[in-house]
Scaffold this motif. Structure first.
Motif, short mmCIF file in Angstrom:
data_model
loop_
_atom_site.label_atom_id
_atom_site.label_comp_id
_atom_site.label_asym_id
_atom_site.label_seq_id
_atom_site.Cartn_x
_atom_site.Cartn_y
_atom_site.Cartn_z
N PHE A 55 -1.49 3.16 -23.13
CA PHE A 55 -2.64 3.04 -22.23
C PHE A 55 -3.97 3.42 -22.90
O PHE A 55 -4.93 3.78 -22.22
N VAL A 99 -2.09 7.38 -16.43
CA VAL A 99 -2.10 6.75 -15.11
C VAL A 99 -1.94 7.85 -14.06
O VAL A 99 -1.02 8.68 -14.16
N TYR A 152 -1.70 8.42 -9.90
CA TYR A 152 -1.55 7.80 -8.59
C TYR A 152 -2.18 8.72 -7.56
O TYR A 152 -1.97 9.95 -7.61
N GLY A 203 -2.90 9.28 -3.37
CA GLY A 203 -2.66 8.87 -1.98
C GLY A 203 -3.37 9.81 -1.02
O GLY A 203 -3.50 11.01 -1.28
N PRO A 220 -0.51 4.35 -1.79
CA PRO A 220 -1.29 5.08 -2.80
C PRO A 220 -1.78 4.09 -3.85
O PRO A 220 -1.23 3.00 -4.00
N LYS A 221 -2.84 4.50 -4.57
CA LYS A 221 -3.40 3.61 -5.58
C LYS A 221 -3.21 4.18 -6.98
O LYS A 221 -3.01 5.38 -7.14
N ALA A 222 -3.29 3.31 -7.96
CA ALA A 222 -3.09 3.71 -9.36
C ALA A 222 -4.43 3.62 -10.10
O ALA A 222 -5.18 2.67 -9.91
N PHE A 223 -4.71 4.63 -10.92
CA PHE A 223 -5.95 4.65 -11.70
C PHE A 223 -5.65 5.07 -13.14
O PHE A 223 -4.97 6.07 -13.36
N PRO A 224 -6.17 4.34 -14.11
CA PRO A 224 -6.06 4.82 -15.50
C PRO A 224 -7.24 5.75 -15.76
O PRO A 224 -8.40 5.32 -15.69
N ALA A 252 -14.54 5.18 -5.07
CA ALA A 252 -14.23 3.78 -5.39
C ALA A 252 -12.93 3.35 -4.71
O ALA A 252 -12.83 2.24 -4.19
N HIS A 277 0.78 11.97 -17.61
CA HIS A 277 0.93 10.52 -17.42
C HIS A 277 1.83 10.22 -16.22
O HIS A 277 2.91 10.77 -16.10
N LYS A 278 1.35 9.33 -15.36
CA LYS A 278 2.09 8.90 -14.16
C LYS A 278 2.32 10.07 -13.19
O LYS A 278 3.39 10.20 -12.60
N CYS A 279 1.27 10.90 -13.05
CA CYS A 279 1.37 11.98 -12.08
C CYS A 279 0.87 11.50 -10.72
O CYS A 279 0.18 10.48 -10.61
N LEU A 280 1.25 12.25 -9.70
CA LEU A 280 0.90 11.87 -8.32
C LEU A 280 0.02 12.94 -7.70
O LEU A 280 0.42 14.10 -7.59
#
Lengths: 120, 89, 501
Positions: free
Chosen positions: A21, A26, A28, A30, A40-44, A61, A101-104
């Motif tokens: 990436f 990334v 996430y 919510g 929930p949405k994903a953001f880099p 945003a 990475h890929k945390c919520l």
């Protein structure tokens, strides 16, 4: 259990491992009880950005379109990171506060529980 | 007893098949849905070549059911003279 | 004297079983290299029964008859400008989903059955799979043919094949078939013939196609029922393969049960889009998703699983959750597409007042409480010229690849998003449900490899970082095929065709 494959030792490539990436992680995000946003949405995000920048730039945003967004009292938000209670430091970077990475990240806004009694 | 079900396209040929089914399976229930005739019965449902042939006024081949068949449930037993669906429970 | 006519059983034996041969000087294992690695034990292929006893000559005869009937209707449909007879042009958007999501899946099924039709060791099963492979090819061809007429008059049909391999929501059906086709032949046939064809396709082809007829679309109902006449045979293959595997060896029972559990769930998740097509995209309503589920799964599938009890097969545990989700599934799915409608290759809209009343009647326990207020709020905003589209990209489930919009229905909390995750080799993976998580954990080696569209965009593999770049990569013509139906070129064209001001 493991996959049954024709050849021993089969393993698919990790398609989303962190190094793919370009330095971003990334994240996430919510907002509980606000199903106006279907999921929930994903953001880099840059792991070196301060948490304050998430509140200032990323969340508006992604979630600013909701009428209750402007009413959020940021001191009262209940956060969780990877399903554990989390108290953010606005100045510190994401990496310093355990974002990986890929945390919520989830936010609860007590008193602002969506619209029309339908968690919109 | 579980219900079996068969669906046929709603067309001229099926009409004769349905008439034969009703004659041979007196407890069957026939539902007319858009473009589809759906027939249900408790336990089993049988289509007999002789009955369909009689309705059509011509010899009917059991395998030609494939042309108008839409769906079915149950275990199938097919022979030259009949087509049967059935649940064993 | 006339030769004695063979009866159907003799004919089947001669034209199927007798086509096979013994391997006297070659190693049979080398001829069927995929037969053992999945752990399935076959002791006697000759026990395989095809109740239809369809031989190749009869197959060609009846398929030719079906095709003749079908193409006669296509011709009549085109000659009579059949597209003008549909209830409303909004309906056509369901066909766009069909062509981009489902027709390429028919092709994938063709491919998968060509593989099983080669690799299964028993001749009866091989011939049935080969017939099905040809059927699936027929299905995609007839579907493209039917849609080609709509393609002349509406947006969103022309790049279906390109889109299937790229567009975010189309990774759902694509990955479903990729998952099945990258399994061994036995898992593939249990997945597609049994879990998908036998248990679930009725929901796709029967009530939706009746709905197409109800909405004046003769071309679609005709290809739908023509395809479904093949499905009746495919379903039978599904049931027979299951019974055969269970009767062959007791060690097969837990393997088959695991596959049924997995594929019923995978198939059900895939049908989310069909739930939405039935409840939201047919202007003339015929049957709700919930009613269809009750009739075709709970009733018909219930009888099936009672029948399989004697082999030690149980109704998959996910059926309980599915029963609770049936009040919510179509509404949540449509809301997702409505809010991401700027990035979809079809139009979306809010249901009319009459349609909302129908939804209230069909979903008395959920629609007025949870979903009506949402759609009314969206309609009000659209009325003011502030049609809502959700910014950014959704989080996806690692297994089904669907945006994580499902809620905790199993726990009677339909307003809480369902979050599940697991760790595997130092990486975190997220899921929409316990069942998708279980499927991943059973075979993580496979699912780490998932091509998740949202992550692919972030990695720079989809044309760029801006939505406009991604749309170009999808060949999704921004401003023509996407966004709200209101004000679309489809709507303008429809009004012009029908002479509506």
């Amino acid at each position: 259990m493991a996959v049954k494959a024709l050849q021993e030792g089969y393993h698919g490539e990790f398609k989303d491992s962190a190094e793919k990436f370009g330095g971003a992680i990334v994240v996430y995000i919510g907002w509980d009880k606000h199903l106006w946003f279907c999921s929930p949405k994903a953001f880099p995000l840059d792991p070196n950005m301060p948490f304050g920048a998430v509140v200032e730039n990323v969340l508006p945003a992604g979630f600013g379109a909701h009428p209750q967004f402007a009413e959020i009292d940021w001191d009262k938000v209940e956060w969780s990171l990877n399903q554990q209670p989390f108290t953010p430091d606005m100045e510190k970077s994401l990496a310093e506060q355990g974002f990986d990475h890929k945390c919520l990240l989830r936010m609860k806004t007590p008193g602002l529980d969506g619209l029309h009694g339908a968690s919109i | 007893m579980s219900r079996v079900q068969i669906g046929l396209q709603d067309n001229d040929e099926s009409r004769y098949i349905v008439a034969a089914i009703e004659e041979d399976n007196p407890t069957a229930i026939v539902h007319y849905e858009p473009a589809l005739i759906r027939i249900e019965n408790e336990g089993h449902l049988q289509i007999n070549r002789e009955s369909v042939s009689e309705q059509m006024g011509m010899d009917w081949d059991v395998q030609s059911i494939h042309v108008n068949l839409v769906t079915l449930t149950g275990n199938i037993d097919e022979d030259d003279d009949y087509f049967r669906i059935e649940w064993a429970n | 004297m006339e030769a004695k006519k063979l009866n159907v059983k003799e004919k089947y034996r001669l034209l199927t079983r007798d086509l096979d041969w013994e391997f006297s000087y070659e190693d049979r294992k080398e001829a069927f290299p995929y037969e053992e690695f999945e752990g399935i034990k076959i002791t006697d292929w000759s026990k395989w029964e095809d109740p239809f006893r369809l031989t190749m000559d009869a197959y060609w005869k009846y398929q030719a008859e079906k095709e003749k009937k079908l193409y006669a209707i296509y011709d009549a449909f085109a000659q009579n400008n059949g597209h003008l007879n549909v209830s409303d042009a909004r309906y056509v958007n369901a066909l766009k989903i069909f062509l981009t999501a489902i027709s390429p899946a028919e092709y994938a099924a063709h491919n998968g059955f060509a593989f099983t039709g080669r690799q299964l060791g028993g001749i009866g099963a091989r011939i049935a799979a080969q017939m099905q492979s040809i059927d699936e090819l027929r299905h995609i061809q007839t579907q493209i043919h039917a849609m080609s007429h709509y393609n002349k008059h509406f947006e969103g049909f022309d790049e279906f094949s390109h889109m299937h391999d790229r567009v975010w929501y189309l990774s759902v059906p694509k990955s479903f078939f990729d998952d099945a086709r990258s399994s061994g032949p036995f898992e593939y046939i249990v997945a597609i013939s049994f879990a998908f064809e036998y248990v679930l396709t009725n929901l796709l082809f029967v009530p939706f196609m009746s709905g197409a007829a109800y909405n004046g679309d003769m071309a679609t109902v005709t290809f739908g029922f023509s395809a479904q006449s093949d499905e009746a045979r495919h379903m039978t293959l599904g049931l027979e393969i299951i019974k055969f595997l269970l009767e062959q060896h007791e060690d097969n029972v837990p393997i088959v049960q695991k596959w049924i559990d997995k594929w019923l769930w995978r198939g059900y998740r895939l049908l989310s889009v069909v739930a939405m097509m039935m409840d939201y995209m047919l202007p003339q309503k015929f049957m709700s998703w919930k009613e269809a589920w009750e009739l075709y799964f709970e009733d018909a599938g219930g009888a099936l699983f009672r029948d399989l009890e004697r082999y030690g097969i149980k109704m998959p545990a996910c059926a309980e959750l599915i029963a609770k989700e049936k009040d919510h599934l179509s509404h949540q799915t449509w809301w997702t597409f409505y809010t991401f409608g700027h990035a979809a290759a079809f139009h979306t809209w809010t249901p009319s007042a009459e349609e909302m009343d129908w939804l209230s009647e069909k979903y008395p326990d959920s629609f007025d409480k949870w979903y009506r207020p949402r759609f009314e709020m969206a309609a009000e905003l659209a009325e003011k010229g502030e049609r809502f589209y959700s910014e950014g990209l959704p989080q996806l489930c690692q297994t089904c690849q669907i945006p994580m919009f499902y809620t905790e229905c199993g726990d009677d909390r339909p307003d809480d998003t369902c979050y599940r995750s697991t760790h595997y080799q130092g990486e975190r993976f997220h899921f929409c449900s316990d069942h998708c998580k279980d499927i991943f954990e059973d075979e993580p080696e496979k699912y780490v490899h998932a091509w998740l569209p949202v992550h692919q965009i972030f990695q720079g593999n989809c044309g760029g970082a801006d939505l406009a770049d991604v749309m170009k990569y999808y060949k999704l013509n921004d401003g023509a095929v996407n966004a709200d139906y209101m004000g679309s070129s489809d709507e303008q064209r429809w009004k012009a065709l029908k002479g509506i001001a």
